[in-house]
Design an enzyme around this catalytic site. Structure first.
Site, PDB file in Angstrom:
ATOM      1  N   CYS A 292       1.955  -2.796 -28.215  1.00  0.00           N
ATOM      2  CA  CYS A 292       0.910  -3.872 -28.733  1.00  0.00           C
ATOM      3  C   CYS A 292       1.605  -4.824 -29.237  1.00  0.00           C
ATOM      4  O   CYS A 292       3.014  -5.779 -29.760  1.00  0.00           O
ATOM      5  CB  CYS A 292       0.533  -3.299 -29.909  1.00  0.00           C
ATOM      6  SG  CYS A 292      -0.313  -4.099 -30.714  1.00  0.00           S
TER       7      CYS A 292
ATOM      8  N   CYS B  31      -5.092  -9.401 -28.492  1.00  0.00           N
ATOM      9  CA  CYS B  31      -4.461  -8.795 -28.063  1.00  0.00           C
ATOM     10  C   CYS B  31      -2.787  -9.916 -27.599  1.00  0.00           C
ATOM     11  O   CYS B  31      -3.038 -10.328 -26.545  1.00  0.00           O
ATOM     12  CB  CYS B  31      -5.113  -7.701 -26.880  1.00  0.00           C
ATOM     13  SG  CYS B  31      -3.861  -6.511 -26.315  1.00  0.00           S
TER      14      CYS B  31
END
Length: 318
Positions: A254, A102
């Site tokens: 994100c 991530c």
């Protein structure tokens, strides 16, 4: 039995026992972080999903264990080529499923390691972090941290190069399926360009968009609106993005998705498109820069803030 002020306790006060954690976020993309050097803490899907539940748990988009690379098979493999990657970012989506990595989480993870005093990142230095998408190298930037996310690539390269798109995406709130590009940043993304902000505002991301064909490991879906003009007087490209993350839902940000969105938009823009981009997400703004990597491939750098907001103890259920 209750003990009141001034009375002598008739029994010992219960002592909390459980798992220490820290809550942090990068541009609103939030995480539960635990320091687990030997990899002993629970990480089964039901536990992670319960901890990340926003009503019955702490609440987070993802769950991150800081484990010494030597304690995990994936980490030991990375140490063979990068012995400085002492710490491995064991990342799980909010539903408990395992994810490759991530982008926002890497920055928050680095900040967490520094705050706990188990790693150092001097000015001008770099911190190597192990992930399931390889080693990520973190440096300091003006507003937080910058991460070399490694190279990007098309998931369906033949279709992408030949047609400028490789899939169709059905999105709630939009009447017509939209063409898209599927891009890997070590994890899969499908990027959809929209014509205007009004389209972006009315899309419904509480359920996953339907992607055909879907990449083998599923995909995150980024909806982007390029700025008008796309490139400002400073030579920086700009776009606005919303995202549906697999295993999570819509999130405030994100990091790998911002990199994929910039890569897709840059590809569509054609020759002369800038190397530097600012991507606005509901949780803030992140920077994306394309540069020639040491492996002769084009790499992507992600930069932005990392914030730790609270420490606590996750108590056993029951």
């Amino acid at each position: 039995m209750t003990d009141f002020p001034g009375e002598t306790p008739t029994h010992p006060a219960p002592q909390p026992s459980g798992l220490p954690f820290t809550k942090g976020h990068g541009t609103g993309n939030d995480f539960i972080l635990t320091l687990d050097p030997d990899g002993d803490a629970p990480v089964h899907p039901a536990f992670v999903a319960a901890a990340c539940d926003r009503h019955r748990g702490i609440g987070a988009d993802g769950y991150i264990r800081a484990v010494r690379s030597a304690a995990l098979p994936e980490g030991r493999a990375l140490l063979q080529t990068e012995p400085r990657a002492e710490w491995f970012m064991d990342y799980r989506n909010g539903d408990g499923s395992v994810s490759e990595m991530c982008g926002n989480g890497v920055r928050v993870f680095a900040h967490f390691l520094l705050a706990k005093g188990v790693a150092e990142l001097p000015a001008g230095g770099e911190l190597a972090i192990g992930t399931r998408a390889g080693v990520k190298r973190v440096t300091r930037s003006g507003d937080g941290y910058a991460v070399d996310m490694g190279p990007w690539e098309f998931i369906f390269p033949d279709a992408a190069v030949a047609r400028g798109m490789d899939s169709l995406v059905s999105i709630g709130g939009l009447d017509v399926d939209r063409p898209a590009l599927s891009i890997s940043m070590g994890n899969p993304h499908t990027v959809v360009a929209l014509a205007e902000q009004a389209e972006l505002d009315r899309t419904e991301l509480h359920r996953p968009p339907a992607v055909q064909p879907v990449p083998p490991e599923g995909t995150n879906v980024e909806l982007v609106v390029p700025a008008d003009p796309l490139v400002g007087a400073d030579g920086v490209g700009r776009l606005t993005m919303r995202v549906h993350e697999r295993g999570v839902g819509e999130t405030q940000s994100c990091g790998t998705g911002a990199c994929a969105a910039a890569a897709g938009t840059r590809f569509w823009a054609g020759e002369g498109a800038p190397a530097q981009w600012l991507v606005s997400v509901p949780g803030g703004v992140v920077g994306v820069t394309f540069f020639a990597g040491p492996d002769s491939r084009e790499h992507v750098q992600l930069s932005g803030p990392a914030v730790l907001v609270a420490d606590g103890v996750l108590l056993p259920a029951g």
